[in-house]
Structure formats: C-alpha cells, structure tokens
Design an enzyme around this catalytic site. Structure first.
Site, mmCIF file in Angstrom:
data_model
loop_
_atom_site.group_PDB
_atom_site.id
_atom_site.type_symbol
_atom_site.label_atom_id
_atom_site.label_comp_id
_atom_site.label_asym_id
_atom_site.label_seq_id
_atom_site.Cartn_x
_atom_site.Cartn_y
_atom_site.Cartn_z
ATOM 1 C CB SER A 1 -1.988 9.774 7.995
ATOM 2 O OG SER A 1 -1.501 8.519 7.596
HETATM 3 N N1 SAH Z 1 -2.880 6.845 3.863
HETATM 4 C C1 SAH Z 1 -3.647 5.903 4.638
HETATM 5 C C2 SAH Z 1 -2.765 5.389 5.765
HETATM 6 C C3 SAH Z 1 -3.093 4.024 6.187
HETATM 7 S S1 SAH Z 1 -2.043 3.336 7.407
HETATM 8 C C4 SAH Z 1 -4.879 6.606 5.175
HETATM 9 O O1 SAH Z 1 -4.846 7.835 5.251
HETATM 10 O O2 SAH Z 1 -5.859 5.959 5.522
HETATM 11 C C5 SAH Z 1 -0.923 2.371 6.447
HETATM 12 C C6 SAH Z 1 -1.512 1.244 5.645
HETATM 13 O O3 SAH Z 1 -0.413 0.556 5.045
HETATM 14 C C7 SAH Z 1 -2.280 0.201 6.442
HETATM 15 O O4 SAH Z 1 -3.568 0.088 5.907
HETATM 16 C C8 SAH Z 1 -1.480 -1.089 6.250
HETATM 17 O O5 SAH Z 1 -2.276 -2.244 6.159
HETATM 18 C C9 SAH Z 1 -0.775 -0.803 4.924
HETATM 19 N N2 SAH Z 1 0.430 -1.592 4.664
HETATM 20 C C10 SAH Z 1 1.413 -1.953 5.519
HETATM 21 N N3 SAH Z 1 2.362 -2.666 4.880
HETATM 22 C C11 SAH Z 1 1.970 -2.752 3.574
HETATM 23 C C12 SAH Z 1 2.526 -3.351 2.390
HETATM 24 N N4 SAH Z 1 3.682 -4.013 2.406
HETATM 25 N N5 SAH Z 1 1.844 -3.230 1.233
HETATM 26 C C13 SAH Z 1 0.671 -2.556 1.182
HETATM 27 N N6 SAH Z 1 0.098 -1.975 2.255
HETATM 28 C C14 SAH Z 1 0.739 -2.060 3.429
#
Ligand code: SAH
Length: 216
Positions: free
Chosen positions: A63
């Site tokens: 993000s």
């Molecule tokens: N805060 C992170 C954002 C990653 S994007 C950063 O700064 O890198 C969101 C993430 O949520 C993705 O990696 C995706 O695989 C994960 N995600 C989506 N659904 C999920 C779930 N039900 N449980 C765990 N992770 C999940």
C-alpha cells in the site's frame, strides 16, 4: 555500495505524511526507521519512497505510505498492545506496527508472500515481536485474542464477524469496507454501549478473499 535511502525516507515522512495530516509522533517516527525499500524487489527500490502502491507479486501490492500511516494512526496503538493484522503482503505495515505495539500477529493467505515477509522482518530484527501465519484471516486468530487493535489491509464487502468477536473492550478495528473498486476506510471501536462505527474517506484496496470476505 548500497544506496543510503535515509534522505528519501525523511522526505517521504515530511511530504507525504506530515504535510498531509499525519500527526502522531510515534507513527511518524516508525516511518522514519522502517526501510520501505527492503520490502520491494530490487528493480522497484528507487520508487519505494514515492507515495504510490507498488506490485509485490501474486497480483498483490504494497500500500502507499500515506494509507499505511493513516490506518496505523487510526488504530491508536500503544506500546503494550497485542495487534492483529490481516493481509501481511510485503510485511511493510507489519514492521511499522511492530515498532509501535507489544506483539503483532499477522495473517496472509498466500504462502510465498508470507515467506518473503518473514525473511525481511527477521533481517530487521523484529522476529520476536512479529508472528506470521498462512491462513484465511477473515477467521481472525482466536488463539491470541482479544486484540487491542486489528488492522485489515484488504477490502471487505462488510464486517467479518470473527474479527469483531476478537476485539478487546475499547479496541479499534480498521478495515476498508465497500465495493471492489472503492471502499470506505472504516474504524469500529468496541465501546461499552456497543460498537461505534466511523468512516474516514475513500480508499482502494485489493480484495479480502475468504470465508467472511469475497469468495475467490
Ligand atoms: N499491508 C500490506 C498490503 C498487502 S495487500 C503491504 O503493505 O504490503 C493485501 C494482502 O492481503 C495481500 O497480500 C493478499 O494476499 C492478502 N489477503 C487477501 N485476503 C486475505 C485473507 N482472507 N487472509 C489473509 N490475507 C489475505
């Protein structure tokens, strides 16, 4: 010679965070110390301190710094808090949370991302504070509940019930809720009279996929 990103990081904190309204001094300090470039692949490292989301593989993104900061500020984390994060992704927000909280429990559904995040977290010496598991985070992580704060970094169609159940009294749940393209950054505070819900502007996250989120 490794590039020294300290000046870029300081500029990011000043321009993209402080000037845009992030006020919490502890939050700003955490962003000064966590090296964001370490969470993206080498070819993208020069862009790590601009205010953009960047690809991290598996069709997921890290993000943009402002949104990570805003969510962290809204979670109002104190030094002894136990924090649950859903969506580890690159592990960047996890590391920021680890600078502010007592313990951070983070769940990621994609194993390769969780593995990479663990490696970076360990290289920063944060492995005693951070616990990452591969699972469907919409179920929460009941073993360590209740949490003083829960931060969800993926977009949900509505409030996943297990997360509300795992929130401590006065705890804060920060979660983007809405449609696939746009969501309201939502804060749920568990007060004695019941949950209080506030909305803090429009955001755009990748989907939260799971039992209490979107189906794949
Ligand atoms: N805060 C992170 C954002 C990653 S994007 C950063 O700064 O890198 C969101 C993430 O949520 C993705 O990696 C995706 O695989 C994960 N995600 C989506 N659904 C999920 C779930 N039900 N449980 C765990 N992770 C999940």
């Amino acid at each position: 010679m490794p590039v020294d990103y300290r000046i870029s990081r300081e500029r990011m904190v000043e321009r993209h965070l402080a000037r845009r309204g992030i006020k919490d001094g502890r939050v700003l300090e955490a962003f000064r110390t966590v090296p964001r470039h370490a969470f993206v692949e080498e070819a993208l490292q020069a862009k790590a301190y601009s205010d953009h989301a960047l690809p991290i593989g598996e069709k997921q993104t890290i993000s943009q710094p402002y949104v990570v900061a805003r969510m962290t500020e809204l979670a109002r984390i104190r030094p002894d808090d136990r924090v649950l994060e859903i969506g580890t992704g690159s592990g960047y927000q996890t590391a920021i949370l680890a600078r502010l909280a007592g313990q951070v429990y983070s769940i990621e559904r994609i194993a390769s991302l969780a593995r990479r995040a663990r490696t970076v977290i360990a290289s920063l010496g944060l492995e005693s504070v951070v616990h990452i598991k591969v699972f469907d985070g919409t179920y929460g992580w009941s073993e360590w509940a209740p949490y003083q704060a829960i931060v969800v970094s993926a977009a949900s169609p509505d409030l996943p019930a297990p997360l509300l159940d795992q929130l401590a009294p006065e705890g804060r749940l920060v979660i983007p809720i809405g449609a696939e393209e746009r969501q309201d950054l939502t804060v749920v505070t568990l007060q004695a009279e019941g949950p209080r819900i506030e909305r803090h502007g429009v955001v755009s996250f990748v989907r939260l996929i799971g039992r209490f989120g979107w189906s794949a």
